[in-house]
Design a protein around this motif. Sequence first.
Motif, PDB file in Angstrom:
ATOM      1  N   ARG A 159       0.953  -1.122  -0.052  1.00 36.07           N
ATOM      2  CA  ARG A 159       0.035   0.060  -0.127  1.00 36.07           C
ATOM      3  C   ARG A 159       0.850   1.157  -0.054  1.00 36.07           C
ATOM      4  O   ARG A 159       2.115   1.074   0.172  1.00 36.07           O
ATOM      5  CB  ARG A 159      -0.889  -0.003   1.260  1.00 36.07           C
ATOM      6  CG  ARG A 159      -1.778  -1.189   1.414  1.00 36.07           C
ATOM      7  CD  ARG A 159      -2.681  -1.404   0.074  1.00 36.07           C
ATOM      8  NE  ARG A 159      -3.499  -2.584   0.158  1.00 36.07           N
ATOM      9  CZ  ARG A 159      -4.271  -2.905  -0.802  1.00 36.07           C
ATOM     10  NH1 ARG A 159      -4.151  -2.449  -2.055  1.00 36.07           N
ATOM     11  NH2 ARG A 159      -4.970  -4.032  -0.800  1.00 36.07           N
ATOM     12  N   PRO A 160       0.280   2.376  -0.262  1.00 38.45           N
ATOM     13  CA  PRO A 160       0.991   3.858   0.116  1.00 38.45           C
ATOM     14  C   PRO A 160       1.788   3.777   1.130  1.00 38.45           C
ATOM     15  O   PRO A 160       1.254   3.350   2.204  1.00 38.45           O
ATOM     16  CB  PRO A 160      -0.097   4.793  -0.209  1.00 38.45           C
ATOM     17  CG  PRO A 160      -1.036   4.189  -0.893  1.00 38.45           C
ATOM     18  CD  PRO A 160      -1.107   2.516  -0.694  1.00 38.45           C
TER      19      PRO A 160
ATOM     20  N   GLN B 172       8.119   8.238   2.648  1.00 48.82           N
ATOM     21  CA  GLN B 172       7.667   8.235   1.076  1.00 48.82           C
ATOM     22  C   GLN B 172       8.912   8.980   0.233  1.00 48.82           C
ATOM     23  O   GLN B 172       9.217   8.406  -0.921  1.00 48.82           O
ATOM     24  CB  GLN B 172       6.475   9.183   0.896  1.00 48.82           C
ATOM     25  CG  GLN B 172       5.292   8.260   1.185  1.00 48.82           C
ATOM     26  CD  GLN B 172       3.934   9.319   0.947  1.00 48.82           C
ATOM     27  OE1 GLN B 172       4.063  10.312   0.209  1.00 48.82           O
ATOM     28  NE2 GLN B 172       2.726   8.548   1.313  1.00 48.82           N
TER      29      GLN B 172
ATOM     30  N   SER C 204       8.102   5.155  -5.875  1.00 50.43           N
ATOM     31  CA  SER C 204       6.704   4.397  -5.787  1.00 50.43           C
ATOM     32  C   SER C 204       5.911   4.628  -7.115  1.00 50.43           C
ATOM     33  O   SER C 204       5.622   5.705  -7.389  1.00 50.43           O
ATOM     34  CB  SER C 204       5.859   4.712  -4.679  1.00 50.43           C
ATOM     35  OG  SER C 204       6.861   4.365  -3.520  1.00 50.43           O
ATOM     36  N   LYS C 205       5.347   3.452  -7.667  1.00 50.14           N
ATOM     37  CA  LYS C 205       4.198   3.662  -8.891  1.00 50.14           C
ATOM     38  C   LYS C 205       3.035   2.866  -8.439  1.00 50.14           C
ATOM     39  O   LYS C 205       3.196   1.720  -8.105  1.00 50.14           O
ATOM     40  CB  LYS C 205       4.965   3.274 -10.166  1.00 50.14           C
ATOM     41  CG  LYS C 205       6.567   3.699 -10.125  1.00 50.14           C
ATOM     42  CD  LYS C 205       7.101   3.336 -11.651  1.00 50.14           C
ATOM     43  CE  LYS C 205       8.424   3.775 -11.771  1.00 50.14           C
ATOM     44  NZ  LYS C 205       8.424   5.294 -11.971  1.00 50.14           N
ATOM     45  N   ASP C 206       1.941   3.466  -8.662  1.00 49.60           N
ATOM     46  CA  ASP C 206       0.596   2.756  -8.938  1.00 49.60           C
ATOM     47  C   ASP C 206       0.542   1.577  -9.763  1.00 49.60           C
ATOM     48  O   ASP C 206       0.982   1.723 -10.965  1.00 49.60           O
ATOM     49  CB  ASP C 206      -0.295   3.778  -9.061  1.00 49.60           C
ATOM     50  CG  ASP C 206      -0.783   4.515  -7.941  1.00 49.60           C
ATOM     51  OD1 ASP C 206      -0.105   4.649  -6.769  1.00 49.60           O
ATOM     52  OD2 ASP C 206      -1.548   5.552  -8.348  1.00 49.60           O
ATOM     53  N   ILE C 207       0.286   0.419  -9.381  1.00 49.68           N
ATOM     54  CA  ILE C 207       0.332  -0.635 -10.197  1.00 49.68           C
ATOM     55  C   ILE C 207      -1.417  -0.998 -10.620  1.00 49.68           C
ATOM     56  O   ILE C 207      -1.576  -1.304 -11.891  1.00 49.68           O
ATOM     57  CB  ILE C 207       0.663  -1.985  -9.551  1.00 49.68           C
ATOM     58  CG1 ILE C 207       2.361  -1.752  -9.074  1.00 49.68           C
ATOM     59  CG2 ILE C 207       0.670  -3.223 -10.388  1.00 49.68           C
ATOM     60  CD1 ILE C 207       2.985  -1.353 -10.298  1.00 49.68           C
TER      61      ILE C 207
ATOM     62  N   ALA D 296      -5.068   2.055  -3.404  1.00 53.27           N
ATOM     63  CA  ALA D 296      -3.738   1.869  -4.444  1.00 53.27           C
ATOM     64  C   ALA D 296      -2.897   0.823  -4.000  1.00 53.27           C
ATOM     65  O   ALA D 296      -2.387   0.638  -2.790  1.00 53.27           O
ATOM     66  CB  ALA D 296      -3.120   3.000  -4.715  1.00 53.27           C
ATOM     67  N   THR D 297      -2.562  -0.158  -4.951  1.00 49.85           N
ATOM     68  CA  THR D 297      -1.425  -1.086  -4.766  1.00 49.85           C
ATOM     69  C   THR D 297      -0.276  -0.712  -5.489  1.00 49.85           C
ATOM     70  O   THR D 297      -0.393  -0.156  -6.620  1.00 49.85           O
ATOM     71  CB  THR D 297      -1.712  -2.363  -5.247  1.00 49.85           C
ATOM     72  OG1 THR D 297      -2.807  -3.153  -4.501  1.00 49.85           O
ATOM     73  CG2 THR D 297      -0.427  -3.521  -5.252  1.00 49.85           C
ATOM     74  N   GLN D 298       1.010  -0.617  -4.773  1.00 52.31           N
ATOM     75  CA  GLN D 298       2.225   0.366  -5.420  1.00 52.31           C
ATOM     76  C   GLN D 298       3.235  -0.591  -5.349  1.00 52.31           C
ATOM     77  O   GLN D 298       3.426  -1.549  -4.472  1.00 52.31           O
ATOM     78  CB  GLN D 298       2.290   1.544  -4.647  1.00 52.31           C
ATOM     79  CG  GLN D 298       1.355   2.728  -4.662  1.00 52.31           C
ATOM     80  CD  GLN D 298       1.675   4.112  -4.027  1.00 52.31           C
ATOM     81  OE1 GLN D 298       2.571   3.838  -2.871  1.00 52.31           O
ATOM     82  NE2 GLN D 298       1.205   4.966  -4.581  1.00 52.31           N
TER      83      GLN D 298
ATOM     84  N   HIS E  73       7.301  -0.363  -4.645  1.00 55.45           N
ATOM     85  CA  HIS E  73       8.223   0.358  -4.240  1.00 55.45           C
ATOM     86  C   HIS E  73       9.710  -0.023  -4.491  1.00 55.45           C
ATOM     87  O   HIS E  73       9.954  -1.268  -4.327  1.00 55.45           O
ATOM     88  CB  HIS E  73       7.931   0.531  -2.636  1.00 55.45           C
ATOM     89  CG  HIS E  73       6.494   0.850  -2.304  1.00 55.45           C
ATOM     90  ND1 HIS E  73       6.199   2.060  -2.604  1.00 55.45           N
ATOM     91  CD2 HIS E  73       5.488   0.042  -1.739  1.00 55.45           C
ATOM     92  CE1 HIS E  73       4.713   2.199  -1.962  1.00 55.45           C
ATOM     93  NE2 HIS E  73       4.403   0.961  -1.730  1.00 55.45           N
TER      94      HIS E  73
ATOM     95  N   GLN F 189       1.449  -3.311 -16.647  1.00 56.65           N
ATOM     96  CA  GLN F 189       0.355  -2.628 -15.838  1.00 56.65           C
ATOM     97  C   GLN F 189      -1.114  -3.150 -16.438  1.00 56.65           C
ATOM     98  O   GLN F 189      -2.052  -3.537 -15.639  1.00 56.65           O
ATOM     99  CB  GLN F 189       0.507  -1.313 -15.631  1.00 56.65           C
ATOM    100  CG  GLN F 189       1.339  -0.906 -14.552  1.00 56.65           C
ATOM    101  CD  GLN F 189       1.499   0.719 -14.377  1.00 56.65           C
ATOM    102  OE1 GLN F 189       2.150   1.301 -15.105  1.00 56.65           O
ATOM    103  NE2 GLN F 189       0.836   0.833 -13.359  1.00 56.65           N
TER     104      GLN F 189
END
Length: 302
Positions: A147-148, A154, A159-162, A269-271, A273, A294
């Motif tokens: 998660r974030p 941070q 980090s990128k949203d998947i 969001a699943t990210q 990292h 993605q």
Amino acid sequence: MDIKLLNSFISVAAHQSFSGAARELNTVQPAISRHIAMLEDELGVLLFIRNSREVMITTAGEQLLHDAKQIIALAEKAKSQVKRAEQGQVGELKIAYLSSACLSFMADLIRSYSQLYPDVHVSLFEMTATEQIEAFKQNSIDVGFSRPLPTGIQDEFSSKDIYIDKLVAVVGAHHPLAQYTQIALSQLQQQKLIIFHRDEAVGLFDDTIMMCKQAGFSANIVSQPRHMQTLLTEVAAGIGVAIAPYCISKLYSQGCHFLTLTDAHKSIATQLHVKSTNHSATVDAFVALVIANQPSIAKSMA
């Protein structure tokens, strides 16, 4: 021991000729003679017996020839391995992931990566969000699917949203609400709630509590499991009703019924990292593959 000198030595031994070695190496005979003399001075032995008619390798020379070929081969292998490492083609990759959020796509993703980079050893670790943060601190993982991250750390990560998930209600198969496909959050006001433990997902927990307040009630929490599979088991057992991300429907969920929440619009969001200080080509190659996949990942979670 200079590689260039060894190449000259190997060539002389192969041709039994200084002039022949010079032609093969595209140089002049005096340069070859100088290389052999330098080797003999360095080693303190005679490598060739030469006269006007022939060049014969000595016993010491035979031993050096055997070793020199191995040295040259190792040097060439080292050059190749360095280039492959720079391109992320060799090495090790340690990946942590939330099983509840990644179960449907992780196997296919790792299979695709291993087909592209068969000489990279991949290790997978099922970890909660909290465990991943600690593992990053200990440098025991390279990549995390979670998660974030908490606001305070941070900046330490890229980090990128998947994919983006949504919150749903989860009720037992025999619960009165199981007859519906969607409900308003306010309909859970009188329910005993099961919510994922705050220590494992601070943002998710706090957002859930806030949405309940916005719906006009305070959550009556009866359980805070640390694993999503436990949450589903508790729901199926009739302990309470859960509010959780829809992705957990990919886990073993027999006895559970998932309901859309019509007034809960918080995205989950699943990210992916990685540490901002990462300079690994292996990690970069994996991140690039994840980004390229993605669309299929998001489809697998729909």
